[in-house]
Design an enzyme around this catalytic site. Sequence first.
Site, PDB file in Angstrom:
ATOM      1  N   SER A 177       0.847  -1.196   0.000  1.00 26.46           N
ATOM      2  CA  SER A 177       0.000   0.000   0.000  1.00 26.46           C
ATOM      3  C   SER A 177       0.876   1.238   0.000  1.00 26.46           C
ATOM      4  CB  SER A 177      -0.891  -0.010   1.247  1.00 26.46           C
ATOM      5  OG  SER A 177      -1.540   1.226   1.434  1.00 26.46           O
ATOM      6  N   TYR A 190      -1.681  -0.359  10.497  1.00 26.58           N
ATOM      7  CA  TYR A 190      -1.718  -0.736   9.081  1.00 26.58           C
ATOM      8  C   TYR A 190      -0.442  -0.290   8.376  1.00 26.58           C
ATOM      9  CZ  TYR A 190      -3.589  -1.155   4.307  1.00 26.58           C
ATOM     10  OH  TYR A 190      -3.786  -1.494   2.983  1.00 26.58           O
TER      11      TYR A 190
END
Length: 288
Positions: A177, A190
């Site tokens: 990501s 995350y």
Amino acid sequence: MPSKMKAGKDLLIFAGKFMYSFWDTLFHYIVPRPKKNVAGEIVLITGSGSGIGRLLALRFAHLGAILVLWDINPEGNQETCELAKKAGTSRVYTYTCNCSDREDIYRVAAQVKKEVGDVTILINNAGVVTGKQFLEIPDECVEKSFDVNSKAHIWTYKAFLPAMITNNHGHLVCISSSAGLIGVSKLSDYCASKFAAIGFAESIFSELYAQGYTGIKSTIVCPFFIKTGMFEGCTTENPLLLPILEPDYVVNKIMNAILEEQVYLFMPRFLYFVLFLKRTATYIVATV
């Protein structure tokens, strides 16, 4: 003196490789690289029961790959299986696997090797997100973020990389990501887990290259937020430079990167500039 000569020689070799890579990248920016044939390759996709994982499965089905689908949700995974069969593949295998559990990963991996064969394209796509302020995140959610978003990559590599090394053939795909490149508010666990996934993938890429396993390719994917259920409700401050990405667009880019054996894929392109600025600023601060 010999050590200085060796250092000079190493510097020249590095400079030569850098220039070759630069011009090669520039050339293929204009002229697309030839795409490899994945028909008959055994492609394992984690998190295949929905979203990007499902769309990737359908793309590989169109290309004649043998699909191995892993998801914790058997109903969603079976739906992907049926769609893949309609898309053209005759060989698709579904497995219920909890990617936050190392022993379950090893158990299902052994089953896959016995029932299907050696995986040749491994796509670590499964992911979880909490989306809370750091001090509001329960400890178990932090642990699960690392278990699924980064540690699962380690266990799947351990399970399937040995056969790739034996045959000097394979492709490792890390779906990370943009949050693995730059820290983001309310995504501390995350971001940390995605940073870890990128670092691990880059390390294995370097290790395989140093050992001469040039037949094993790596692709590291870092998209901005995607319009899937995982990031429902997310917004962007600047939709022109950092738009919320459409799933079909993302999957098309990922497939192209895999077929052209591209090492890095950042989406949108503005992320390349952001990362350059970050590294430049870090260097300036470190040298002041």
